[in-house]
Design a protein around this motif. Structure first.
Motif, PDB file in Angstrom:
ATOM      1  N   LYS A   1       5.212   3.076  -4.702  1.00 33.29           N
ATOM      2  CA  LYS A   1       4.518   1.952  -5.319  1.00 33.29           C
ATOM      3  C   LYS A   1       5.063   1.685  -6.726  1.00 33.29           C
ATOM      4  O   LYS A   1       5.289   0.544  -7.104  1.00 33.29           O
ATOM      5  CB  LYS A   1       3.011   2.248  -5.373  1.00 33.29           C
ATOM      6  N   ASN A   2       5.281   2.764  -7.494  1.00 33.72           N
ATOM      7  CA  ASN A   2       5.830   2.603  -8.837  1.00 33.72           C
ATOM      8  C   ASN A   2       7.243   2.046  -8.796  1.00 33.72           C
ATOM      9  O   ASN A   2       7.638   1.222  -9.617  1.00 33.72           O
ATOM     10  CB  ASN A   2       5.815   3.948  -9.564  1.00 33.72           C
ATOM     11  N   HIS A   3       8.018   2.507  -7.806  1.00 35.35           N
ATOM     12  CA  HIS A   3       9.400   2.024  -7.659  1.00 35.35           C
ATOM     13  C   HIS A   3       9.432   0.530  -7.355  1.00 35.35           C
ATOM     14  O   HIS A   3      10.233  -0.231  -7.913  1.00 35.35           O
ATOM     15  CB  HIS A   3      10.098   2.815  -6.561  1.00 35.35           C
ATOM     16  N   ASP A   4       8.522   0.112  -6.429  1.00 36.00           N
ATOM     17  CA  ASP A   4       8.465  -1.310  -6.070  1.00 36.00           C
ATOM     18  C   ASP A   4       8.016  -2.157  -7.260  1.00 36.00           C
ATOM     19  O   ASP A   4       8.514  -3.283  -7.459  1.00 36.00           O
ATOM     20  CB  ASP A   4       7.498  -1.506  -4.897  1.00 36.00           C
ATOM     21  N   THR A   5       7.102  -1.609  -8.057  1.00 33.37           N
ATOM     22  CA  THR A   5       6.628  -2.336  -9.235  1.00 33.37           C
ATOM     23  C   THR A   5       7.750  -2.548 -10.245  1.00 33.37           C
ATOM     24  O   THR A   5       7.940  -3.629 -10.805  1.00 33.37           O
ATOM     25  CB  THR A   5       5.472  -1.586  -9.902  1.00 33.37           C
ATOM     26  N   GLU A   6       8.520  -1.478 -10.467  1.00 30.96           N
ATOM     27  CA  GLU A   6       9.652  -1.563 -11.396  1.00 30.96           C
ATOM     28  C   GLU A   6      10.703  -2.543 -10.878  1.00 30.96           C
ATOM     29  O   GLU A   6      11.294  -3.313 -11.645  1.00 30.96           O
ATOM     30  CB  GLU A   6      10.267  -0.189 -11.600  1.00 30.96           C
ATOM     31  N   LYS A   7      10.927  -2.523  -9.577  1.00 29.40           N
ATOM     32  CA  LYS A   7      11.936  -3.398  -8.966  1.00 29.40           C
ATOM     33  C   LYS A   7      11.542  -4.867  -9.115  1.00 29.40           C
ATOM     34  O   LYS A   7      12.376  -5.728  -9.430  1.00 29.40           O
ATOM     35  CB  LYS A   7      12.112  -3.027  -7.491  1.00 29.40           C
ATOM     36  N   ASN A   8      10.254  -5.149  -8.893  1.00 26.19           N
ATOM     37  CA  ASN A   8       9.785  -6.524  -9.005  1.00 26.19           C
ATOM     38  C   ASN A   8       9.816  -7.024 -10.443  1.00 26.19           C
ATOM     39  O   ASN A   8      10.065  -8.209 -10.707  1.00 26.19           O
ATOM     40  CB  ASN A   8       8.351  -6.639  -8.439  1.00 26.19           C
ATOM     41  N   SER A   9       9.527  -6.115 -11.385  1.00 26.72           N
ATOM     42  CA  SER A   9       9.525  -6.508 -12.788  1.00 26.72           C
ATOM     43  C   SER A   9      10.926  -6.866 -13.273  1.00 26.72           C
ATOM     44  O   SER A   9      11.108  -7.696 -14.165  1.00 26.72           O
ATOM     45  CB  SER A   9       8.946  -5.381 -13.651  1.00 26.72           C
ATOM     46  N   LYS A  10      11.945  -6.218 -12.668  1.00 32.02           N
ATOM     47  CA  LYS A  10      13.331  -6.520 -13.039  1.00 32.02           C
ATOM     48  C   LYS A  10      13.791  -7.857 -12.436  1.00 32.02           C
ATOM     49  O   LYS A  10      14.599  -8.559 -12.975  1.00 32.02           O
ATOM     50  CB  LYS A  10      14.256  -5.403 -12.552  1.00 32.02           C
TER      51      LYS A  10
ATOM     52  N   MET B   1       0.717   7.363   9.835  1.00 31.24           N
ATOM     53  CA  MET B   1      -0.691   7.052   9.558  1.00 31.24           C
ATOM     54  C   MET B   1      -0.884   6.691   8.091  1.00 31.24           C
ATOM     55  O   MET B   1      -0.283   7.300   7.211  1.00 31.24           O
ATOM     56  CB  MET B   1      -1.574   8.258   9.894  1.00 31.24           C
ATOM     57  N   SER B   2      -1.735   5.720   7.852  1.00 33.62           N
ATOM     58  CA  SER B   2      -2.073   5.374   6.476  1.00 33.62           C
ATOM     59  C   SER B   2      -3.055   6.418   5.932  1.00 33.62           C
ATOM     60  O   SER B   2      -3.681   7.173   6.699  1.00 33.62           O
ATOM     61  CB  SER B   2      -2.708   3.991   6.423  1.00 33.62           C
ATOM     62  N   LEU B   3      -3.206   6.455   4.631  1.00 41.49           N
ATOM     63  CA  LEU B   3      -4.133   7.404   4.019  1.00 41.49           C
ATOM     64  C   LEU B   3      -5.574   7.134   4.470  1.00 41.49           C
ATOM     65  O   LEU B   3      -6.361   8.064   4.641  1.00 41.49           O
ATOM     66  CB  LEU B   3      -4.027   7.325   2.493  1.00 41.49           C
ATOM     67  N   GLU B   4      -5.899   5.874   4.676  1.00 42.51           N
ATOM     68  CA  GLU B   4      -7.243   5.534   5.149  1.00 42.51           C
ATOM     69  C   GLU B   4      -7.469   6.063   6.563  1.00 42.51           C
ATOM     70  O   GLU B   4      -8.546   6.600   6.877  1.00 42.51           O
ATOM     71  CB  GLU B   4      -7.455   4.021   5.119  1.00 42.51           C
ATOM     72  N   ASP B   5      -6.467   5.935   7.432  1.00 42.09           N
ATOM     73  CA  ASP B   5      -6.579   6.467   8.794  1.00 42.09           C
ATOM     74  C   ASP B   5      -6.731   7.984   8.771  1.00 42.09           C
ATOM     75  O   ASP B   5      -7.528   8.553   9.527  1.00 42.09           O
ATOM     76  CB  ASP B   5      -5.349   6.085   9.617  1.00 42.09           C
ATOM     77  N   ILE B   6      -5.940   8.628   7.925  1.00 42.75           N
ATOM     78  CA  ILE B   6      -6.022  10.092   7.795  1.00 42.75           C
ATOM     79  C   ILE B   6      -7.424  10.505   7.370  1.00 42.75           C
ATOM     80  O   ILE B   6      -8.031  11.409   7.954  1.00 42.75           O
ATOM     81  CB  ILE B   6      -4.978  10.601   6.784  1.00 42.75           C
TER      82      ILE B   6
ATOM     83  N   ILE C   1       0.813  15.541  -0.800  1.00 37.93           N
ATOM     84  CA  ILE C   1       2.218  15.132  -0.868  1.00 37.93           C
ATOM     85  C   ILE C   1       2.370  13.669  -0.464  1.00 37.93           C
ATOM     86  O   ILE C   1       3.127  12.909  -1.087  1.00 37.93           O
ATOM     87  CB  ILE C   1       3.088  16.040   0.040  1.00 37.93           C
ATOM     88  N   LYS C   2       1.647  13.259   0.568  1.00 34.30           N
ATOM     89  CA  LYS C   2       1.717  11.852   1.002  1.00 34.30           C
ATOM     90  C   LYS C   2       1.195  10.918  -0.089  1.00 34.30           C
ATOM     91  O   LYS C   2       1.752   9.842  -0.314  1.00 34.30           O
ATOM     92  CB  LYS C   2       0.924  11.665   2.296  1.00 34.30           C
ATOM     93  N   ILE C   3       0.128  11.323  -0.772  1.00 31.29           N
ATOM     94  CA  ILE C   3      -0.400  10.514  -1.872  1.00 31.29           C
ATOM     95  C   ILE C   3       0.640  10.379  -2.982  1.00 31.29           C
ATOM     96  O   ILE C   3       0.859   9.292  -3.519  1.00 31.29           O
ATOM     97  CB  ILE C   3      -1.696  11.143  -2.426  1.00 31.29           C
ATOM     98  N   LYS C   4       1.304  11.494  -3.310  1.00 31.03           N
ATOM     99  CA  LYS C   4       2.335  11.464  -4.357  1.00 31.03           C
ATOM    100  C   LYS C   4       3.514  10.576  -3.937  1.00 31.03           C
ATOM    101  O   LYS C   4       4.058   9.829  -4.755  1.00 31.03           O
ATOM    102  CB  LYS C   4       2.830  12.878  -4.650  1.00 31.03           C
ATOM    103  N   GLN C   5       3.897  10.665  -2.661  1.00 30.24           N
ATOM    104  CA  GLN C   5       5.009   9.844  -2.168  1.00 30.24           C
ATOM    105  C   GLN C   5       4.679   8.363  -2.244  1.00 30.24           C
ATOM    106  O   GLN C   5       5.507   7.551  -2.673  1.00 30.24           O
ATOM    107  CB  GLN C   5       5.344  10.245  -0.729  1.00 30.24           C
ATOM    108  N   GLU C   6       3.467   8.006  -1.824  1.00 27.39           N
ATOM    109  CA  GLU C   6       3.074   6.597  -1.861  1.00 27.39           C
ATOM    110  C   GLU C   6       3.005   6.085  -3.291  1.00 27.39           C
ATOM    111  O   GLU C   6       3.337   4.926  -3.571  1.00 27.39           O
ATOM    112  CB  GLU C   6       1.735   6.407  -1.154  1.00 27.39           C
TER     113      GLU C   6
END
Length: 340
Positions: A331-340, A1-6, A322-327
């Motif tokens: 999100k931060n990981h994907d941002t760093e990956k794209n910047s590289k 479930m997405s956070l919005e659905d929750i 916990i789900k918010i922290k995981q997302e």
């Protein structure tokens, strides 16, 4: 479930539950507070639901709970979810869930609920409202409450005035400490837990052992003219353990300063993380984060009067946190990956 659905599904479930609790609590108030006998027949019909068993009536309502403190926990747990309607909805009906919460809180007679929900309401409104409008809303709220109270006083002056007087009297903790048996027991057992901690300050006496040790430290002022100690807490025939009435004194007694610091770190970390998200004021999941912040803040205050970890909404909130922290991490990981 997405956070919005929750967010949407959990809030909808809580709203349905609150509506039922309000209907039952409303008729219970009519019967127990205002003495309207016909309301009892409605309550008897509601007793056909398998989760309702209302056959004992006191001067305080408990609605779907077995006793007023159970209703207080339900209200503290759902308050912030219902306040969110004020922020997300546009129609005048957005205030109804909050009105139901306040109605049940008042007639539950729970001092803890009155204080905690007032704090939750204040924090929630302060965060969602521009500072220049906050005090204007407070003024309007006071005016509405005063108008409704005036109408009630006109029709049921004696009962309403007596009810208000009892609520004010119940908040006088110093006076109630010597005249209220419940308060004597609560503060007496909390005092005993602290004495256990003094004797075992580092790692405590072991999880679940507080009741065995604190019975040696019950103060005389708490047991004086108090039937609860004789019939419950010091009665060997009663198999259930006496409660500690405070999670913090219980943790100090059972796990010492080590366990208490772990619990304190957990509380500070969760509230600090949520508050950090709120300061950013990112529209993504802002309402959900605000709900978690005010809900957990209220439950951590509630722990000053309760010693159990078995609070459903506490762990539901932690799971969503916990789900918010995981997302956020993803999100931060994907941002760093794209910047590289």
């Amino acid at each position: 479930m997405s956070l919005e659905d929750i967010f949407l599904k959990v809030r909808r479930v809580f709203l349905i539950t609150l509506i039922f609790a309000f209907i039952l609590g409303f008729f219970e108030t009519l019967y127990t507070v205002f003495g309207i006998g016909k309301a009892k027949s409605i309550i008897e019909l509601l007793n056909y639901f398998p989760f309702v068993e209302k056959d004992i009536f006191l001067d305080r309502i408990s609605s779907i709970g077995n006793e007023p403190p159970d209703l207080a926990l339900f209200l503290i747990s759902t308050c912030s979810w219902m306040l969110s309607y004020i922020y997300t909805e546009k129609s005048i009906g957005k205030y109804l869930p909050t009105i139901m919460i306040l109605f049940l809180t008042y007639y539950s007679g729970s001092r803890t609920a009155l204080i905690v929900i007032f704090i939750q309401l204040s924090i929630f409104l302060y965060i969602i409202t521009p500072k220049q409008q906050f005090f204007l809303i407070v003024q309007k709220g006071v005016l509405i409450i005063f108008s409704l109270s005036l109408i009630l006083v006109i029709f049921e002056s004696d009962k309403v005035l007596k009810s208000v007087e009892n609520k004010i009297e119940s908040l006088n903790f110093k006076k109630n400490l010597t005249k209220n048996i419940s308060n004597q027991s609560r503060f007496g057992i909390q005092y005993a837990s602290l004495q256990v901690f003094k004797d075992n300050p580092i790692i405590g006496v072991g999880y679940g052992q507080q009741s065995f040790y604190s019975r040696n430290y019950y103060p005389g002022w708490a047991k004086k003219r108090n039937y609860e100690f004789k019939e419950l807490y010091e009665n060997s025939a009663v198999k259930s353990f006496p409660p500690a009435y405070n999670i913090y004194t219980r943790v100090l007694a059972e796990t010492g300063i080590v366990g208490f610091c772990i619990l304190l770190y957990f509380i500070i970390y969760v509230l600090y993380s949520l508050n950090k998200h709120l300061r950013i004021h990112n529209k993504d999941n802002f309402v959900l984060i605000l709900i978690l912040y005010t809900t957990l803040f209220g439950l951590f205050l509630y722990w000053l009067q309760n010693d159990t970890f078995k609070i459903y909404v506490l762990w539901l909130s932690i799971a969503i946190f916990i789900k918010i922290k995981q997302e956020k991490i993803i999100k931060n990981h994907d941002t760093e990956k794209n910047s590289k």
